[in-house]
Design a protein around this motif. Structure first.
Motif, PDB file in Angstrom:
ATOM      1  N   PRO A  82     -30.023  12.800  41.862  1.00 33.11           N
ATOM      2  CA  PRO A  82     -31.294  12.707  41.530  1.00 33.11           C
ATOM      3  C   PRO A  82     -31.711  11.359  41.125  1.00 33.11           C
ATOM      4  CG  PRO A  82     -30.314  14.807  40.756  1.00 33.11           C
ATOM      5  CD  PRO A  82     -29.346  13.766  41.109  1.00 33.11           C
ATOM      6  N   VAL A  83     -32.596  10.653  41.860  1.00 31.56           N
ATOM      7  CA  VAL A  83     -32.969   9.468  41.653  1.00 31.56           C
ATOM      8  C   VAL A  83     -34.469   9.268  41.565  1.00 31.56           C
ATOM      9  CG1 VAL A  83     -32.873   8.860  44.067  1.00 31.56           C
ATOM     10  CG2 VAL A  83     -32.839   6.980  42.403  1.00 31.56           C
ATOM     11  N   ILE A  84     -35.084   8.507  40.486  1.00 33.78           N
ATOM     12  CA  ILE A  84     -36.535   8.321  40.802  1.00 33.78           C
ATOM     13  C   ILE A  84     -37.047   7.091  41.160  1.00 33.78           C
ATOM     14  CG2 ILE A  84     -38.612   8.144  39.147  1.00 33.78           C
ATOM     15  CD1 ILE A  84     -37.216  11.117  39.428  1.00 33.78           C
ATOM     16  N   GLY A  85     -37.378   7.155  42.173  1.00 31.22           N
ATOM     17  CA  GLY A  85     -37.616   5.636  43.075  1.00 31.22           C
ATOM     18  C   GLY A  85     -37.767   5.895  44.389  1.00 31.22           C
ATOM     19  N   PRO A  86     -38.738   5.513  45.231  1.00 33.50           N
ATOM     20  CA  PRO A  86     -38.844   5.924  46.555  1.00 33.50           C
ATOM     21  C   PRO A  86     -37.884   5.179  47.221  1.00 33.50           C
ATOM     22  CG  PRO A  86     -40.381   4.140  46.011  1.00 33.50           C
ATOM     23  CD  PRO A  86     -39.622   4.501  44.744  1.00 33.50           C
ATOM     24  N   PRO A  87     -37.628   5.936  48.602  1.00 37.43           N
ATOM     25  CA  PRO A  87     -36.661   4.939  49.880  1.00 37.43           C
ATOM     26  C   PRO A  87     -37.407   3.658  50.086  1.00 37.43           C
ATOM     27  CG  PRO A  87     -37.879   6.921  50.803  1.00 37.43           C
ATOM     28  CD  PRO A  87     -38.303   6.948  49.183  1.00 37.43           C
ATOM     29  N   ALA A  88     -36.559   2.645  50.809  1.00 36.55           N
ATOM     30  CA  ALA A  88     -36.920   1.570  51.262  1.00 36.55           C
ATOM     31  C   ALA A  88     -38.362   1.554  52.134  1.00 36.55           C
ATOM     32  CB  ALA A  88     -36.053   0.799  51.923  1.00 36.55           C
ATOM     33  N   SER A  89     -38.372   2.774  52.955  1.00 41.38           N
ATOM     34  CA  SER A  89     -39.512   2.557  53.700  1.00 41.38           C
ATOM     35  C   SER A  89     -40.763   2.717  53.261  1.00 41.38           C
ATOM     36  CB  SER A  89     -39.158   3.915  54.670  1.00 41.38           C
ATOM     37  OG  SER A  89     -39.293   4.946  54.005  1.00 41.38           O
ATOM     38  N   SER A  90     -40.961   3.551  52.138  1.00 45.50           N
ATOM     39  CA  SER A  90     -42.061   3.595  51.466  1.00 45.50           C
ATOM     40  C   SER A  90     -42.121   2.600  50.178  1.00 45.50           C
ATOM     41  CB  SER A  90     -42.374   4.908  50.883  1.00 45.50           C
ATOM     42  OG  SER A  90     -41.219   5.454  50.307  1.00 45.50           O
ATOM     43  N   ALA A  91     -41.023   2.004  49.745  1.00 45.73           N
ATOM     44  CA  ALA A  91     -41.113   1.033  48.700  1.00 45.73           C
ATOM     45  C   ALA A  91     -41.769  -0.237  49.311  1.00 45.73           C
ATOM     46  CB  ALA A  91     -39.692   0.459  48.333  1.00 45.73           C
ATOM     47  N   ARG A  92     -41.975  -0.337  50.508  1.00 46.76           N
ATOM     48  CA  ARG A  92     -42.705  -1.591  51.092  1.00 46.76           C
ATOM     49  C   ARG A  92     -44.306  -1.535  50.551  1.00 46.76           C
ATOM     50  NH1 ARG A  92     -42.933  -1.416  57.286  1.00 46.76           N
ATOM     51  NH2 ARG A  92     -43.638  -3.435  57.123  1.00 46.76           N
ATOM     52  N   LEU A  93     -44.734  -0.619  50.197  1.00 47.89           N
ATOM     53  CA  LEU A  93     -45.947  -0.574  49.569  1.00 47.89           C
ATOM     54  C   LEU A  93     -46.185  -1.704  48.351  1.00 47.89           C
ATOM     55  CD1 LEU A  93     -47.052   3.015  49.000  1.00 47.89           C
ATOM     56  CD2 LEU A  93     -48.017   1.409  50.548  1.00 47.89           C
ATOM     57  N   GLU A  94     -45.035  -1.966  47.872  1.00 49.24           N
ATOM     58  CA  GLU A  94     -44.772  -3.066  46.922  1.00 49.24           C
ATOM     59  C   GLU A  94     -44.157  -4.428  47.550  1.00 49.24           C
ATOM     60  OE1 GLU A  94     -43.438  -4.406  42.437  1.00 49.24           O
ATOM     61  OE2 GLU A  94     -43.148  -2.362  42.978  1.00 49.24           O
ATOM     62  N   GLY A  95     -43.273  -4.101  48.358  1.00 48.51           N
ATOM     63  CA  GLY A  95     -42.510  -5.246  48.891  1.00 48.51           C
ATOM     64  C   GLY A  95     -43.247  -6.012  49.764  1.00 48.51           C
ATOM     65  N   SER A  96     -44.228  -5.447  50.453  1.00 47.42           N
ATOM     66  CA  SER A  96     -45.061  -6.254  51.363  1.00 47.42           C
ATOM     67  C   SER A  96     -46.674  -5.985  51.045  1.00 47.42           C
ATOM     68  CB  SER A  96     -44.741  -6.054  52.684  1.00 47.42           C
ATOM     69  OG  SER A  96     -45.743  -6.655  53.759  1.00 47.42           O
ATOM     70  N   ASP A 122     -32.158   5.089  48.495  1.00 48.06           N
ATOM     71  CA  ASP A 122     -31.741   5.936  49.748  1.00 48.06           C
ATOM     72  C   ASP A 122     -30.201   6.134  49.586  1.00 48.06           C
ATOM     73  OD1 ASP A 122     -33.923   4.923  52.289  1.00 48.06           O
ATOM     74  OD2 ASP A 122     -34.015   3.668  50.545  1.00 48.06           O
ATOM     75  N   ARG A 123     -29.532   5.232  48.738  1.00 44.18           N
ATOM     76  CA  ARG A 123     -27.864   5.544  48.557  1.00 44.18           C
ATOM     77  C   ARG A 123     -27.671   6.698  47.517  1.00 44.18           C
ATOM     78  NH1 ARG A 123     -25.410   0.614  50.016  1.00 44.18           N
ATOM     79  NH2 ARG A 123     -26.746  -0.440  51.623  1.00 44.18           N
ATOM     80  N   PHE A 124     -28.602   6.599  46.567  1.00 44.30           N
ATOM     81  CA  PHE A 124     -28.342   7.903  45.715  1.00 44.30           C
ATOM     82  C   PHE A 124     -28.920   9.128  46.333  1.00 44.30           C
ATOM     83  CE2 PHE A 124     -28.130   4.319  42.380  1.00 44.30           C
ATOM     84  CZ  PHE A 124     -27.321   4.580  41.708  1.00 44.30           C
ATOM     85  N   GLN A 125     -29.930   9.132  47.037  1.00 48.85           N
ATOM     86  CA  GLN A 125     -30.354  10.178  47.631  1.00 48.85           C
ATOM     87  C   GLN A 125     -29.241  10.933  48.522  1.00 48.85           C
ATOM     88  OE1 GLN A 125     -34.314  10.440  49.711  1.00 48.85           O
ATOM     89  NE2 GLN A 125     -35.278   9.791  47.790  1.00 48.85           N
ATOM     90  N   LYS A 126     -28.754   9.872  49.519  1.00 47.98           N
ATOM     91  CA  LYS A 126     -27.774  10.392  50.396  1.00 47.98           C
ATOM     92  C   LYS A 126     -26.392  11.085  49.573  1.00 47.98           C
ATOM     93  CE  LYS A 126     -24.902   8.520  54.377  1.00 47.98           C
ATOM     94  NZ  LYS A 126     -24.729   7.079  55.207  1.00 47.98           N
ATOM     95  N   ALA A 127     -26.194  10.475  48.495  1.00 45.43           N
ATOM     96  CA  ALA A 127     -25.152  10.830  47.638  1.00 45.43           C
ATOM     97  C   ALA A 127     -25.579  12.358  46.775  1.00 45.43           C
ATOM     98  CB  ALA A 127     -24.635   9.877  46.661  1.00 45.43           C
ATOM     99  N   GLY A 128     -26.995  12.785  47.042  1.00 53.48           N
ATOM    100  CA  GLY A 128     -27.120  13.950  46.279  1.00 53.48           C
ATOM    101  C   GLY A 128     -27.274  13.797  44.729  1.00 53.48           C
TER     102      GLY A 128
END
Length: 414
Positions: free
Chosen positions: A88-102, A80-86
């Motif tokens: 390019p980042v390979i990795g989902p935001p925290a909202s969908s990273a919950r697929l692994e986090g929970s 989310d932080r890198f996306q906000k800064a514009g």
């Protein structure tokens, strides 16, 4: 361009190694990196502790691409932080990273979108969990809901063992808050498989199949680890099985991502069980697997920079992955005692005599010498025309390496 790789394990060494082989890459910034990346010509290790420091350094250095290795930063919102800064980042935001986090969140997602998986119960009540265990068939799978470094899954054989594990998770909190909610799951008989994929939220592209070996002991005995070795492709994943996976697991997952409205640009790792009733999903990871990455990247002939940027630009529909026509075997060497307590600080010998690729995981460089610093210390990866040839090469090289307390399984791929 400059590429930033976040993480310090063998997976991150493999990612940095692959990026460095691209003629598009001037330098790989490894945050924090390890002893292996410290020895790479086109890499530089950086000690950056906060997400703010990482973003600021990426902006200062003109980084054109960020690859996030481990799950914890993704769950905590680093993408989310890198996306906000514009950037390019390979990795989902925290909202969908919950697929692994929970695991509970993931199971509910699977149910909602018809992803083939095992029956289950989610609970944060120990009495309810014990009651479920009393009436269950065995074996039974007990999973800590949160992140537990790949160790929060136990297969229990009877009610007494189930009660002991549930109390360890939920009362004794051996995994901290990660085990206060548990998933009790139907045990699936079959053959395990790992399939990595990359998605831009519109298109999803699967990688070659792989087979991980998680238990510490030969013959798949003893406690689970982060992974003691991998072969690829997985011999059990036939063309028919692969089509079943895409139909019953991969495509419903992409449909779910789209219906949830997630901006998911990154990796999805599918942990699978091939059963007599078809392919079932055991778990999602939202990043490259470890050590699957160490086995797969040496066979990937597509430029990882091109693939990553196509993912960021939502242009994966135009990408076709290409692979070396070969088999791969990756064997992990660990410190004695892992996955429990282990000693560290021992010099590693013999690396200069190895013919194939060594990825460093838990080792640090001091005055030109690598010393053990982690549970999983390194991995040797070799490729060959057949799995047997790849295995023979990998084990021949592993025999040249030594450090005090060195342990590795001798049955990877058998």
């Amino acid at each position: 361009m400059k590429v930033m790789v976040i993480g310090s394990g063998g997976r991150e060494h493999a990612l940095a190694w692959k990026f460095a082989r691209s003629n598009q890459v001037e330098e790989v910034l490894c945050v924090p990196g390890n002893g292996g990346t410290a020895r790479m010509e086109k890499a530089r290790n950086l000690s950056l502790l906060t997400f703010e420091e990482m973003v600021a350094k990426a902006e200062e250095e003109g980084v054109g691409l960020v690859m996030v290795g481990p799950e914890t930063p993704l769950v905590e919102g680093v993408a989310d932080r890198f996306q906000k800064a514009g950037i390019p980042v390979i990795g989902p935001p925290a909202s969908s990273a919950r697929l692994e986090g929970s695991k509970a969140f993931a199971k509910e997602f699977m149910r909602r979108y018809g992803v083939a998986t095992a029956d289950y119960l989610i609970t944060d009540s120990l009495p309810e969990a014990l009651k479920f265990a009393q009436r269950s068939d065995y074996p039974l799978v007990i999973k800590a809901d949160g992140l537990a470094a790949g160790k929060g899954v136990t297969i229990v054989q009877n009610r007494e063992e189930a009660e002991r594990i549930l109390r360890a998770y939920m009362e004794e909190r051996i995994f901290g808050e990660a085990g206060t909610t548990v998933v009790l799951e139907e045990f699936l008989e079959g053959v395990e498989a790992s399939i990595l994929s990359i998605t831009d939220g519109t298109t999803i592209i699967p990688f070659l199949s792989a087979k991980d070996h998680k238990p510490i002991g030969e013959g798949n005995t003893g406690p689970n680890t982060g992974g003691m070795g991998v072969i690829a492709p997985n011999p059990a994943v036939t063309e028919e099985i692969f089509e079943d996976f895409k139909r019953s697991v991969m495509h419903p997952t992409l449909e779910g991502i789209q219906k949830e409205g997630w901006d998911f640009r990154g990796i999805i790792f599918f942990g699978l069980m091939i059963t007599s009733k078809g392919v079932k999903l055991l778990e999602y990871n939202v990043r490259f697997g470890d050590p699957e990455t160490q086995a797969l990247l040496p066979m990937l002939t597509t430029d990882l920079v091109d693939l990553s940027l196509a993912c960021w630009e939502r242009a994966l529909t135009h990408v076709r992955l290409s692979w070396e026509a070969a088999c791969s075997c990756c064997v992990v060497a660990a410190s004695d005692g892992y996955p429990g307590p282990y000693e560290k600080g021992y010099p590693i010998h013999g690396l200069d005599h190895v013919e194939h690729t060594v990825f460093i995981a838990g080792a640090e460089e001091r005055e030109g010498v690598l010393y053990t610093s982690g549970g999983r210390v390194l991995a040797v990866t070799a490729t060959g025309a057949t799995l047997g040839e790849a295995r023979e090469k990998a084990y021949r090289d592993m025999e040249k390496i030594s450090f005090t307390g060195m342990y590795y399984r001798r049955d990877i791929g058998i």
